[in-house]
Design a protein around this motif. Structure first.
Motif, PDB file in Angstrom:
ATOM      1  N   PHE A  97      47.771 -58.775   9.364  1.00  7.21           N
ATOM      2  CA  PHE A  97      49.046 -59.151   9.984  1.00  7.21           C
ATOM      3  C   PHE A  97      49.727 -60.203   9.114  1.00  7.21           C
ATOM      4  N   GLY A  98      51.041 -60.050   8.942  1.00  8.22           N
ATOM      5  CA  GLY A  98      51.822 -61.067   8.226  1.00  8.22           C
ATOM      6  C   GLY A  98      52.084 -62.267   9.138  1.00  8.22           C
ATOM      7  N   GLN A  99      52.591 -63.329   8.527  1.00  8.01           N
ATOM      8  CA  GLN A  99      52.866 -64.589   9.239  1.00  8.01           C
ATOM      9  C   GLN A  99      53.739 -64.392  10.479  1.00  8.01           C
ATOM     10  N   ASN A 100      54.784 -63.553  10.322  1.00  6.65           N
ATOM     11  CA  ASN A 100      55.728 -63.403  11.434  1.00  6.65           C
ATOM     12  C   ASN A 100      55.488 -62.130  12.233  1.00  6.65           C
ATOM     13  N   VAL A 153      50.175 -61.635  19.902  1.00 10.80           N
ATOM     14  CA  VAL A 153      50.585 -60.939  21.133  1.00 10.80           C
ATOM     15  C   VAL A 153      50.137 -59.477  21.147  1.00 10.80           C
ATOM     16  N   TYR A 154      49.404 -59.046  20.106  1.00 12.80           N
ATOM     17  CA  TYR A 154      48.971 -57.639  20.057  1.00 12.80           C
ATOM     18  C   TYR A 154      48.246 -57.306  21.368  1.00 12.80           C
ATOM     19  N   PRO A 155      48.598 -56.166  22.017  1.00 13.64           N
ATOM     20  CA  PRO A 155      48.016 -55.902  23.338  1.00 13.64           C
ATOM     21  C   PRO A 155      46.490 -55.767  23.305  1.00 13.64           C
ATOM     22  N   ARG A 156      45.854 -56.359  24.304  1.00 20.12           N
ATOM     23  CA  ARG A 156      44.383 -56.331  24.354  1.00 20.12           C
ATOM     24  C   ARG A 156      43.930 -55.958  25.762  1.00 20.12           C
ATOM     25  N   ASP A 157      42.906 -55.121  25.840  1.00 19.36           N
ATOM     26  CA  ASP A 157      42.353 -54.717  27.152  1.00 19.36           C
ATOM     27  C   ASP A 157      40.882 -54.361  26.964  1.00 19.36           C
ATOM     28  N   PRO A 158      40.030 -55.376  26.686  1.00 16.57           N
ATOM     29  CA  PRO A 158      38.628 -55.075  26.360  1.00 16.57           C
ATOM     30  C   PRO A 158      37.895 -54.315  27.456  1.00 16.57           C
ATOM     31  N   ASP A 159      38.160 -54.623  28.724  1.00 17.34           N
ATOM     32  CA  ASP A 159      37.438 -53.920  29.802  1.00 17.34           C
ATOM     33  C   ASP A 159      37.863 -52.458  29.871  1.00 17.34           C
ATOM     34  N   GLY A 160      39.179 -52.226  29.814  1.00 15.26           N
ATOM     35  CA  GLY A 160      39.687 -50.843  29.841  1.00 15.26           C
ATOM     36  C   GLY A 160      39.172 -50.062  28.640  1.00 15.26           C
ATOM     37  N   PRO A 184      53.918 -56.938   3.059  1.00 18.70           N
ATOM     38  CA  PRO A 184      53.077 -57.267   1.898  1.00 18.70           C
ATOM     39  C   PRO A 184      51.739 -57.843   2.369  1.00 18.70           C
ATOM     40  N   GLY A 185      50.658 -57.389   1.742  1.00 20.77           N
ATOM     41  CA  GLY A 185      49.341 -57.909   2.127  1.00 20.77           C
ATOM     42  C   GLY A 185      48.674 -57.119   3.248  1.00 20.77           C
ATOM     43  N   HIS A 186      49.449 -56.267   3.921  1.00 20.95           N
ATOM     44  CA  HIS A 186      48.894 -55.521   5.063  1.00 20.95           C
ATOM     45  C   HIS A 186      47.710 -54.642   4.636  1.00 20.95           C
ATOM     46  N   PHE A 187      47.900 -53.855   3.586  1.00 24.10           N
ATOM     47  CA  PHE A 187      46.840 -52.908   3.216  1.00 24.10           C
ATOM     48  C   PHE A 187      45.649 -53.599   2.544  1.00 24.10           C
ATOM     49  N   ARG A 188      45.879 -54.777   1.992  1.00 24.76           N
ATOM     50  CA  ARG A 188      44.775 -55.598   1.482  1.00 24.76           C
ATOM     51  C   ARG A 188      43.871 -55.982   2.665  1.00 24.76           C
TER      52      ARG A 188
END
Ligand code: AMP
Length: 285
Positions: free
Chosen positions: A66-69, A74-81, A126-130
């Protein structure tokens, strides 16, 4: 197929489990994900289940891709589901490490490809695929998979991983799987959860634009600029849609194609409001 799914959070326990499978000559299928699972992810699990003795799925929102901005926090998370879906899908192990487990304080090693990450999503991320290549190689070294399953929706990612595996002589087989779509054609994505009801309706423009490209290909149009204009026109019909890129590329090199002859891939990234969505379609016959 295990009745009970194990949940593992430590690298040591994951690798111990994987080594036992290897000693027993059992094949391991692996599905890496960032969680908030939908039927697209589960199609990979199903394929892995049908082709391997044991199946591992990971849920890890990887900070280094993930880039700085961008939307890491806030990426959605639902570990139980997620856990329940993977258990129902017949997964043997859910590997769900904390970020500190994979990246210690003194972390300093990354996997970087020279060319494939540059165009398309690489331009605005930039940097994502790294980050992607690094975490996938780390996960492969921990999970020891014979086969690993990736979706074609993230086509550049799939090609980056294929290339990394080839270049670094990784023995895992990479299996590319088709994109699973909503009934109206929108590619399933965890990020679809960000869309408001109005944006969700507008988001259909990505698939519509790809179908327009397919229609032109079927009519043997060869001029890439004709495709791109027609796709852009469809996308900009929607008031909240802003294309990041729309291209026709060679599926192997991801380089732009000025003319469409044999195999081509129509690819796009479009912002719907604040949500960046990607999609693609093969135009190979
Ligand atoms: P993600 O959790 O978004 O990192 O995705 C994990 C894996 O699921 C990647 O290999 C994606 O390409 C794949 N995937 C995501 N969406 C879909 C979809 N709609 N159809 C098939 N595979 C998908």
């Amino acid at each position: 197929m295990a009745e009970i799914m194990k949940t593992i959070t430590s690298i040591h326990d994951m690798t111990t489990w994987a080594r036992d499978r290897v000693l027993n000559r059992e094949s391991i299928g692996f599905v890496p994900t960032m969680g908030y699972l939908h039927d697209g992810h589960l199609s990979l699990v199903k394929r892995a289940r049908s082709e391997n003795d044991a199946v591992v799925a990971s849920v890890f929102v990887n900070p280094t891709q993930f880039g700085q901005n961008e939307d890491f926090t806030v990426y959605p998370r639902d570990p139980d589901g997620d856990s329940e879906k993977l258990r129902s899908g017949g997964v043997d192990v859910l590997f769900i490490p904390e970020a500190d487990e994979l990246y210690g304080q003194d972390y300093e090693t990354y996997v970087e490809l020279e060319r494939l990450p540059l165009p398309l999503c690489g331009k605005s991320r930039p940097g994502h695929f790294r980050g992607v290549a690094t975490v996938v190689l780390k996960l492969f070294n921990i999970v020891l998979p014979n086969n690993a399953y990736f979706g074609s929706k993230d086509f550049q990612q799939l090609q980056v991983i294929r290339r990394m595996v080839r270049d670094l002589n990784v023995s895992t087989m990479i299996v590319g799987c088709p994109t699973v779509r909503e009934p109206d054609g929108l590619a399933m994505s965890s990020r679809n959860a960000y869309l408001s009801p109005v944006e969700r309706k507008q988001a259909i423009c990505l698939h519509d634009a790809l179908m327009i490209a397919k229609g032109l290909f079927d009519k043997t149009e060869t001029d890439a600029s004709v495709y791109i204009k027609a796709m852009k026109d469809r996308i900009t019909e929607e008031s909240d849609a802003r294309p990041d890129y729309i291209s026709l590329v060679d599926p192997e090199t991801l380089e732009d194609l000025p003319t469409v002859k044999d195999a081509a891939l129509a690819v796009m990234a479009v912002k719907i409001g604040k949500t960046r969505l990607i999609d693609n379609m093969s135009l190979a016959g």
